[in-house]
Design a protein around this motif. Structure first.
Motif, PDB file in Angstrom:
ATOM      1  N   THR A 142      32.247  55.766  36.095  1.00 55.58           N
ATOM      2  CA  THR A 142      32.586  56.420  34.684  1.00 55.58           C
ATOM      3  C   THR A 142      31.622  56.018  33.837  1.00 55.58           C
ATOM      4  O   THR A 142      31.037  55.338  33.639  1.00 55.58           O
ATOM      5  CB  THR A 142      33.646  55.231  34.239  1.00 55.58           C
ATOM      6  OG1 THR A 142      34.375  55.388  35.807  1.00 55.58           O
ATOM      7  CG2 THR A 142      34.433  55.502  33.068  1.00 55.58           C
ATOM      8  N   PRO A 143      31.557  57.155  33.032  1.00 56.28           N
ATOM      9  CA  PRO A 143      30.416  57.153  31.360  1.00 56.28           C
ATOM     10  C   PRO A 143      30.795  56.651  30.312  1.00 56.28           C
ATOM     11  O   PRO A 143      32.563  56.624  30.120  1.00 56.28           O
ATOM     12  CB  PRO A 143      30.542  59.115  31.581  1.00 56.28           C
ATOM     13  CG  PRO A 143      31.574  59.632  31.691  1.00 56.28           C
ATOM     14  CD  PRO A 143      32.765  58.791  32.979  1.00 56.28           C
ATOM     15  N   ASN A 144      29.723  56.014  29.325  1.00 63.09           N
ATOM     16  CA  ASN A 144      30.115  55.839  28.588  1.00 63.09           C
ATOM     17  C   ASN A 144      30.366  56.652  27.559  1.00 63.09           C
ATOM     18  O   ASN A 144      30.617  56.502  25.736  1.00 63.09           O
ATOM     19  CB  ASN A 144      29.445  53.898  28.171  1.00 63.09           C
ATOM     20  CG  ASN A 144      30.169  52.926  29.399  1.00 63.09           C
ATOM     21  OD1 ASN A 144      31.220  53.238  29.490  1.00 63.09           O
ATOM     22  ND2 ASN A 144      29.145  52.735  29.593  1.00 63.09           N
ATOM     23  N   ASP A 145      29.660  57.506  27.104  1.00 69.07           N
ATOM     24  CA  ASP A 145      28.850  58.491  26.838  1.00 69.07           C
ATOM     25  C   ASP A 145      30.296  60.143  26.175  1.00 69.07           C
ATOM     26  O   ASP A 145      29.316  60.677  24.994  1.00 69.07           O
ATOM     27  CB  ASP A 145      27.431  59.232  26.617  1.00 69.07           C
ATOM     28  CG  ASP A 145      27.576  59.818  28.234  1.00 69.07           C
ATOM     29  OD1 ASP A 145      28.379  59.468  29.461  1.00 69.07           O
ATOM     30  OD2 ASP A 145      27.086  60.627  28.552  1.00 69.07           O
ATOM     31  N   ILE A 146      30.780  60.081  27.100  1.00 61.73           N
ATOM     32  CA  ILE A 146      31.781  61.090  26.875  1.00 61.73           C
ATOM     33  C   ILE A 146      32.931  60.538  25.875  1.00 61.73           C
ATOM     34  O   ILE A 146      33.958  59.745  26.924  1.00 61.73           O
ATOM     35  CB  ILE A 146      32.631  61.354  27.767  1.00 61.73           C
ATOM     36  CG1 ILE A 146      31.300  62.207  28.082  1.00 61.73           C
ATOM     37  CG2 ILE A 146      33.223  62.684  27.494  1.00 61.73           C
ATOM     38  CD1 ILE A 146      30.595  63.638  27.861  1.00 61.73           C
ATOM     39  N   THR A 147      33.614  60.575  25.032  1.00 62.66           N
ATOM     40  CA  THR A 147      34.461  59.695  24.011  1.00 62.66           C
ATOM     41  C   THR A 147      35.117  60.924  23.481  1.00 62.66           C
ATOM     42  O   THR A 147      36.279  60.497  22.868  1.00 62.66           O
ATOM     43  CB  THR A 147      33.122  59.223  22.865  1.00 62.66           C
ATOM     44  OG1 THR A 147      32.957  60.578  21.580  1.00 62.66           O
ATOM     45  CG2 THR A 147      32.658  57.610  23.295  1.00 62.66           C
ATOM     46  N   ALA A 148      35.036  62.178  23.174  1.00 68.89           N
ATOM     47  CA  ALA A 148      35.826  62.901  23.056  1.00 68.89           C
ATOM     48  C   ALA A 148      36.848  63.319  23.556  1.00 68.89           C
ATOM     49  O   ALA A 148      37.262  63.084  25.577  1.00 68.89           O
ATOM     50  CB  ALA A 148      35.103  64.813  23.072  1.00 68.89           C
ATOM     51  N   SER A 149      38.381  63.388  24.124  1.00 73.04           N
ATOM     52  CA  SER A 149      39.521  64.272  24.884  1.00 73.04           C
ATOM     53  C   SER A 149      39.122  65.757  25.170  1.00 73.04           C
ATOM     54  O   SER A 149      38.648  66.689  24.851  1.00 73.04           O
ATOM     55  CB  SER A 149      40.455  64.245  23.517  1.00 73.04           C
ATOM     56  OG  SER A 149      41.722  64.804  24.060  1.00 73.04           O
ATOM     57  N   ALA A 150      39.549  65.870  26.499  1.00 72.53           N
ATOM     58  CA  ALA A 150      39.715  66.704  27.107  1.00 72.53           C
ATOM     59  C   ALA A 150      40.414  67.725  26.749  1.00 72.53           C
ATOM     60  O   ALA A 150      39.881  69.424  26.920  1.00 72.53           O
ATOM     61  CB  ALA A 150      40.374  67.168  28.514  1.00 72.53           C
ATOM     62  N   ALA A 151      41.010  68.095  25.416  1.00 71.64           N
ATOM     63  CA  ALA A 151      42.235  68.021  24.517  1.00 71.64           C
ATOM     64  C   ALA A 151      41.397  69.290  23.590  1.00 71.64           C
ATOM     65  O   ALA A 151      41.372  69.807  23.217  1.00 71.64           O
ATOM     66  CB  ALA A 151      43.488  67.932  24.016  1.00 71.64           C
TER      67      ALA A 151
END
Length: 142
Positions: A109-118
């Motif tokens: 599980t990454p901490n650096d991806i904060t944007a939504s798949a949307a």
């Protein structure tokens, strides 16, 4: 076979770049999904590309760094779970990172991806930043 040291060299290579715009194309075999595949240039000349896929209905989004001799060596999946070789489940947002032992089969599980798949473009920018890929262009909406 790609060694752990070679993988680290590829990932840490700051010369990786994509020139020009990327446009999603309809994946006629998996409607309503969209895909792209684009070459990644580098001073070292690694035979790399990035593949993307997005299904807006299910909010599944994937970006994968592909080494032509090995397949996926680094990737991000959103909207689907993953089971690691030792049986532990990883959540609906996870990354795959190459290792000699497990190839691309282990996820975390990454901490650096904060944007939504949307918002695939925002996730793309975060993915490129972490993978050290400079994109000189835009990821265009379908």
């Amino acid at each position: 076979m790609l060694t752990d040291d070679e993988f680290s060299s590829i990932l840490e290579d700051f010369s990786k770049r994509i020139e020009g715009d990327i446009t999603w194309v309809e994946d006629k075999n998996h409607l309503p999904a969209w895909t792209f595949s684009v070459l990644v240039e580098s001073e070292a000349g690694w035979p790399l590309s990035v593949n993307g896929s997005y299904n807006p209905r299910t909010r599944r989004l994937s970006y994968a760094l592909i080494l032509q001799t090995e397949g996926r060596i680094y990737g991000l999946d959103m909207g689907k779970r993953h089971r690691n070789p030792r049986g532990e489940q990883v959540g609906r947002k996870h990354k795959h990172r190459w290792s000699e032992r497990y190839r691309d089969k282990v996820a975390y599980t990454p901490n650096d991806i904060t944007a939504s798949a949307a918002d695939p473009a925002a996730v793309w920018r975060e993915f490129c930043a972490e993978a050290q890929i400079q994109h000189n262009g835009n990821l265009r909406r379908r």
